[in-house]
Design a protein around this motif. Structure first.
Motif, mmCIF file in Angstrom:
data_model
loop_
_atom_site.group_PDB
_atom_site.id
_atom_site.type_symbol
_atom_site.label_atom_id
_atom_site.label_comp_id
_atom_site.label_asym_id
_atom_site.label_seq_id
_atom_site.Cartn_x
_atom_site.Cartn_y
_atom_site.Cartn_z
ATOM 1 N N GLU A 86 12.892 -48.363 -7.763
ATOM 2 C CA GLU A 86 12.573 -46.935 -7.453
ATOM 3 C C GLU A 86 11.202 -46.303 -7.455
ATOM 4 O O GLU A 86 10.729 -46.890 -8.525
ATOM 5 N N GLU A 93 11.268 -54.950 3.494
ATOM 6 C CA GLU A 93 10.627 -53.639 4.101
ATOM 7 C C GLU A 93 10.411 -53.938 5.612
ATOM 8 O O GLU A 93 9.731 -55.072 5.956
ATOM 9 N N ARG A 110 17.601 -49.642 -2.132
ATOM 10 C CA ARG A 110 16.755 -50.154 -2.811
ATOM 11 C C ARG A 110 16.954 -51.307 -3.930
ATOM 12 O O ARG A 110 16.713 -51.214 -4.953
ATOM 13 N N ALA A 146 19.922 -46.195 -5.600
ATOM 14 C CA ALA A 146 18.988 -47.394 -5.506
ATOM 15 C C ALA A 146 19.820 -48.829 -4.925
ATOM 16 O O ALA A 146 19.548 -49.575 -4.291
#
Length: 251
Positions: free
Chosen positions: A131, A44, A92, A88
């Protein structure tokens, strides 16, 4: 597939291996099972971060989780096609914190458990997808699934599937959702080299989730005969993998 795994190394070992600044303190687990909280690493704002999620993937578009099957694994071959995983895989991706997993070999009517671990004794970075699911009343839960691929020569002796295990370069590329496309990421989902893994038969006590202690990973006192390794994997490729498969070196 991967239905049980272990997290026995110290939090400090995982923190150093994956480079996140968070300082979580979690106990060793010898029988991690689906629906339980599991630690993962994500990227992130350009940095690795620690997250605690539920093992059991829920896409954001699910209306009622009770009507959706428990998804603990995602097949690497269909990541780009299945609606459950497409978003995803693009945005992700994660790595499960683990240092080994269990797999079962069918012997007649009995399934004999084996413990598969890193030959180095270090972390086993298993590729995953995560998720955040929001329910109709505003509640949120982070969920994840382990990505699986064809078994390498070591694991193929007992099962035809295994988790995608990443090397140092593979971890960095898998987590880089901004710089590495979903198509490029799928290229990382090949079976890891045989030399990375050790495999030992263990007690059937691991079949019971309540048994969560070091005895689970202790080799059987009277070791079962080593299973014969097939010459081919499910894809028909040679069972012996090398470091030339894009995984890179170990952590």
């Amino acid at each position: 597939m991967c239905g049980r795994f272990v997290i026995t190394l110290s939090p400090e070992v995982f923190r150093e291996a994956f480079g996140y600044e968070d300082q979580p303190n979690f106990p060793p687990r010898y029988n991690v099972a689906p629906t339980q909280p599991v630690p993962i690493v994500v990227r992130e704002q350009g940095r690795p971060r620690f997250k605690l999620v539920r093992w059991g993937f829920l896409p954001s578009w699910v209306k009622d989780p009770k009507d959706f099957p428990l998804v603990i694994n995602a097949r690497a071959e269909t990541l780009l096609e299945k609606p459950t995983f497409k978003a995803a895989t693009k945005r992700r991706r994660c790595v499960f914190l683990a240092d080994g997993f269990y797999e079962w070999r069918r012997e007649g009517r009995v399934k004999a458990p084996y413990f598969v671990r890193m030959a180095s004794g270090g972390p086993m970075p298993m590729a995953g997808l995560w998720e955040t699911y929001s329910d109709p009343v505003g509640g949120e839960i982070d969920t994840a699934a382990i990505v699986t691929t064809d078994a390498n020569g070591t694991v193929a002796a007992i099962h035809h599937r295994m988790p995608v295990i990443l090397g140092r370069e593979g971890v960095a590329r898998w987590l880089d959702v901004e710089g590495v496309s979903d198509v490029e990421a799928r290229e990382l989902t090949k079976p890891c080299p045989d030399a990375w893994l050790d495999m030992v038969p263990v007690s059937p006590r691991v079949n019971k989730v309540a048994n969560d202690d070091p005895e689970n990973i202790a080799p059987l006192r009277e070791e079962a005969p080593a299973p014969e390794t097939p010459r081919k994997t499910a894809r028909g490729s040679a069972t012996r993998s090398s470091d030339e498969d894009g995984q890179g070196s170990l952590l």
